[in-house]
Write a protein that holds these residues in place. Structure first.
Motif, PDB file in Angstrom:
ATOM      1  N   LEU A 144      -4.740   3.905   4.062  1.00  0.00           N
ATOM      2  CA  LEU A 144      -4.743   3.132   2.815  1.00  0.00           C
ATOM      3  C   LEU A 144      -6.175   2.893   2.346  1.00  0.00           C
ATOM      4  N   LEU A 145      -7.053   2.477   3.254  1.00  0.00           N
ATOM      5  CA  LEU A 145      -8.447   2.225   2.876  1.00  0.00           C
ATOM      6  C   LEU A 145      -9.137   3.504   2.403  1.00  0.00           C
ATOM      7  N   THR A 146      -8.772   4.632   3.001  1.00  0.00           N
ATOM      8  CA  THR A 146      -9.344   5.918   2.573  1.00  0.00           C
ATOM      9  C   THR A 146      -8.906   6.237   1.144  1.00  0.00           C
ATOM     10  N   CYS A 147      -7.624   6.055   0.862  1.00  0.00           N
ATOM     11  CA  CYS A 147      -7.129   6.406  -0.471  1.00  0.00           C
ATOM     12  C   CYS A 147      -7.642   5.440  -1.535  1.00  0.00           C
ATOM     13  N   LEU A 148      -7.979   4.192  -1.147  1.00  0.00           N
ATOM     14  CA  LEU A 148      -8.479   3.203  -2.114  1.00  0.00           C
ATOM     15  C   LEU A 148      -9.874   3.551  -2.643  1.00  0.00           C
ATOM     16  N   GLN A 149     -10.521   4.535  -2.032  1.00  0.00           N
ATOM     17  CA  GLN A 149     -11.833   4.953  -2.518  1.00  0.00           C
ATOM     18  C   GLN A 149     -11.724   5.844  -3.755  1.00  0.00           C
ATOM     19  N   SER A 150     -10.523   6.299  -4.044  1.00  0.00           N
ATOM     20  CA  SER A 150     -10.284   7.175  -5.203  1.00  0.00           C
ATOM     21  C   SER A 150      -9.244   6.539  -6.117  1.00  0.00           C
ATOM     22  N   GLU A 151      -9.536   6.455  -7.410  1.00  0.00           N
ATOM     23  CA  GLU A 151      -8.582   5.895  -8.370  1.00  0.00           C
ATOM     24  C   GLU A 151      -7.283   6.697  -8.376  1.00  0.00           C
ATOM     25  N   THR A 152      -7.406   8.016  -8.388  1.00  0.00           N
ATOM     26  CA  THR A 152      -6.218   8.870  -8.430  1.00  0.00           C
ATOM     27  C   THR A 152      -5.374   8.706  -7.171  1.00  0.00           C
ATOM     28  N   GLU A 153      -6.024   8.771  -5.994  1.00  0.00           N
ATOM     29  CA  GLU A 153      -5.278   8.635  -4.740  1.00  0.00           C
ATOM     30  C   GLU A 153      -4.676   7.237  -4.599  1.00  0.00           C
ATOM     31  N   GLN A 155      -3.423   5.363  -6.928  1.00  0.00           N
ATOM     32  CA  GLN A 155      -2.194   5.248  -7.714  1.00  0.00           C
ATOM     33  C   GLN A 155      -1.090   6.176  -7.192  1.00  0.00           C
ATOM     34  N   ILE A 156      -1.470   7.335  -6.647  1.00  0.00           N
ATOM     35  CA  ILE A 156      -0.456   8.296  -6.187  1.00  0.00           C
ATOM     36  C   ILE A 156      -0.020   8.020  -4.752  1.00  0.00           C
ATOM     37  N   LEU A 157      -0.984   7.794  -3.853  1.00  0.00           N
ATOM     38  CA  LEU A 157      -0.676   7.625  -2.434  1.00  0.00           C
ATOM     39  C   LEU A 157      -0.565   6.160  -2.003  1.00  0.00           C
ATOM     40  N   GLY A 158      -1.292   5.276  -2.713  1.00  0.00           N
ATOM     41  CA  GLY A 158      -1.372   3.872  -2.306  1.00  0.00           C
ATOM     42  C   GLY A 158      -0.033   3.178  -2.109  1.00  0.00           C
ATOM     43  N   PRO A 159       0.882   3.234  -3.102  1.00  0.00           N
ATOM     44  CA  PRO A 159       2.160   2.519  -2.941  1.00  0.00           C
ATOM     45  C   PRO A 159       2.939   2.954  -1.704  1.00  0.00           C
ATOM     46  N   GLY A 160       2.912   4.251  -1.396  1.00  0.00           N
ATOM     47  CA  GLY A 160       3.616   4.741  -0.214  1.00  0.00           C
ATOM     48  C   GLY A 160       2.990   4.229   1.073  1.00  0.00           C
ATOM     49  N   LEU A 161       1.665   4.105   1.087  1.00  0.00           N
ATOM     50  CA  LEU A 161       0.978   3.610   2.283  1.00  0.00           C
ATOM     51  C   LEU A 161       1.201   2.111   2.480  1.00  0.00           C
ATOM     52  N   VAL A 162       1.259   1.360   1.372  1.00  0.00           N
ATOM     53  CA  VAL A 162       1.593  -0.068   1.474  1.00  0.00           C
ATOM     54  C   VAL A 162       3.007  -0.230   2.024  1.00  0.00           C
ATOM     55  N   ARG A 163       3.906   0.626   1.560  1.00  0.00           N
ATOM     56  CA  ARG A 163       5.288   0.600   2.053  1.00  0.00           C
ATOM     57  C   ARG A 163       5.320   0.909   3.552  1.00  0.00           C
ATOM     58  N   GLU A 164       4.511   1.869   3.991  1.00  0.00           N
ATOM     59  CA  GLU A 164       4.474   2.188   5.417  1.00  0.00           C
ATOM     60  C   GLU A 164       3.963   0.996   6.228  1.00  0.00           C
ATOM     61  N   ILE A 165       2.944   0.302   5.713  1.00  0.00           N
ATOM     62  CA  ILE A 165       2.404  -0.865   6.428  1.00  0.00           C
ATOM     63  C   ILE A 165       3.472  -1.955   6.557  1.00  0.00           C
ATOM     64  N   LEU A 166       4.253  -2.150   5.484  1.00  0.00           N
ATOM     65  CA  LEU A 166       5.336  -3.137   5.543  1.00  0.00           C
ATOM     66  C   LEU A 166       6.394  -2.696   6.560  1.00  0.00           C
ATOM     67  N   TYR A 167       6.676  -1.408   6.586  1.00  0.00           N
ATOM     68  CA  TYR A 167       7.625  -0.870   7.573  1.00  0.00           C
ATOM     69  C   TYR A 167       7.100  -1.105   9.000  1.00  0.00           C
ATOM     70  N   ARG A 168       5.809  -0.825   9.209  1.00  0.00           N
ATOM     71  CA  ARG A 168       5.229  -1.037  10.543  1.00  0.00           C
ATOM     72  C   ARG A 168       5.330  -2.509  10.952  1.00  0.00           C
ATOM     73  N   ALA A 169       5.131  -3.409   9.981  1.00  0.00           N
ATOM     74  CA  ALA A 169       5.256  -4.848  10.281  1.00  0.00           C
ATOM     75  C   ALA A 169       6.692  -5.198  10.659  1.00  0.00           C
ATOM     76  N   LEU A 170       7.662  -4.520  10.032  1.00  0.00           N
ATOM     77  CA  LEU A 170       9.075  -4.760  10.361  1.00  0.00           C
ATOM     78  C   LEU A 170       9.438  -4.212  11.743  1.00  0.00           C
ATOM     79  N   CYS A 171       8.577  -3.359  12.283  1.00  0.00           N
ATOM     80  CA  CYS A 171       8.784  -2.843  13.643  1.00  0.00           C
ATOM     81  C   CYS A 171       8.043  -3.702  14.674  1.00  0.00           C
ATOM     82  N   GLY A 172       7.271  -4.683  14.205  1.00  0.00           N
ATOM     83  CA  GLY A 172       6.457  -5.499  15.094  1.00  0.00           C
ATOM     84  C   GLY A 172       7.116  -6.804  15.484  1.00  0.00           C
ATOM     85  N   THR A 173       6.354  -7.632  16.200  1.00  0.00           N
ATOM     86  CA  THR A 173       6.914  -8.868  16.755  1.00  0.00           C
ATOM     87  C   THR A 173       7.200  -9.930  15.701  1.00  0.00           C
TER      88      THR A 173
END
Length: 294
Positions: A144-153, A155-173
């Protein structure tokens, strides 16, 4: 030094505060100075610290969030926080707001059991708590931090990576508090509804009976569940919300103290000033003076 830390150092972040990233709902924060224990309010989200650490204090308990532990906040939560940082090793991290529609969708796909949010022999989940930052979560945050360095990335990749982080949190304690947040039934959800009322109508003359009614609970059951989730009584919580809102008005909008007091529901300016100083350790005037000289 972690890859997350290196990436965060490449951004222009306001020292002592948070800066909006290229992606809505993701903010980056930095502090080069330690901060003594003080009251703060966190909205629902995931707080990730890549360097430095913070210690939170709530209800007589302390919890640390650092490079190995992220913090999950399911309801707007006043608590006290101490920051450990230095110019040589500044506190660096990011805060991700929780998107409720994403949370509902992920929970549906995961098929989590309803019992997780209804309370059990262990009681209701606290509204805030740390979880171990494992390799999968670290990988998602780094991408996510890598893609935030690019405006294009962003908007295209960011939402999916935020969703993955939320998913990872749902797998945590801390999955139980996230599940509880998304539930439309159960005790946690009923209290969460009252918390939203207190956040939006903080200036109104609210009492425990009214709030219990909005939560569709008896007064005694509501009071007990509320304290279990937030570590505060309903009126203590409301006072902290009012004082924190007033502080924002005074500090950020340069509002006069008596106007801020009235705006958050205080009828007596002197009572407001007393409670403000007791909570923040400074009077409104002292706080403004310190900010101007700092």
């Amino acid at each position: 030094m972690s890859q997350m830390t290196n990436l965060l150092k490449s951004f222009q972040i306001t020292d002592g505060g948070a800066s909006e990233s290229r992606l809505q709902g993701v903010r980056l924060f930095k502090s080069t100075q330690p901060m003594a224990r003080r009251p703060v309010v966190y909205d629902p989200g995931i707080c990730i610290v890549a360097q430095g650490h913070k210690i939170g204090y709530q209800g007589g308990q302390a919890f640390q969030y650092d490079a190995n532990h992220y913090l999950v906040i399911s309801v707007t939560m006043p608590f006290e926080c101490e920051t450990f940082a230095s110019p040589e090793e500044p506190l660096l991290g990011l805060y991700i707001d929780i998107d409720m529609s994403q949370l509902h969708d992920l929970i549906g796909r995961l098929g989590l059991q309803p019992e997780i949010g209804n309370g059990s022999e262990k009681g209701l989940p606290r509204g805030i708590g740390p979880a171990v930052l494992d390799e999968n979560m670290e990988g998602a945050i780094t991408r996510l931090l890598t893609c935030l360095q690019s405006e294009t990335e962003s908007q295209i990749l960011g939402p999916g990576l935020v969703r993955e982080i939320l998913y990872r949190a749902l797998c945590g304690t801390q999955a139980p508090i996230l599940y509880s947040l998304a539930m439309h039934s159960g005790t946690f959800s009923q209290v969460a509804h009252a918390l939203k009322v207190m956040q939006s109508d903080y200036a109104a003359k609210l009492d425990v009976e009214q709030l219990a009614s909005k939560a569709r609970m008896s007064t005694s059951a509501f009071h007990r569940a509320f304290k279990e989730i937030t570590s505060d009584s309903p009126m203590q919580y409301l006072k902290k919300v009012r004082l924190s809102k007033a502080k924002d008005f005074i500090v950020q909008e340069n509002m006069k103290t008596y106007i801020a007091a009235d705006k958050v529901g205080y009828e007596s300016s002197s009572q407001f000033s007393r409670e403000f100083k007791r909570y923040f350790g400074q009077s409104p005037a002292e706080m403004i003076r310190e900010l101007r000289t700092g």
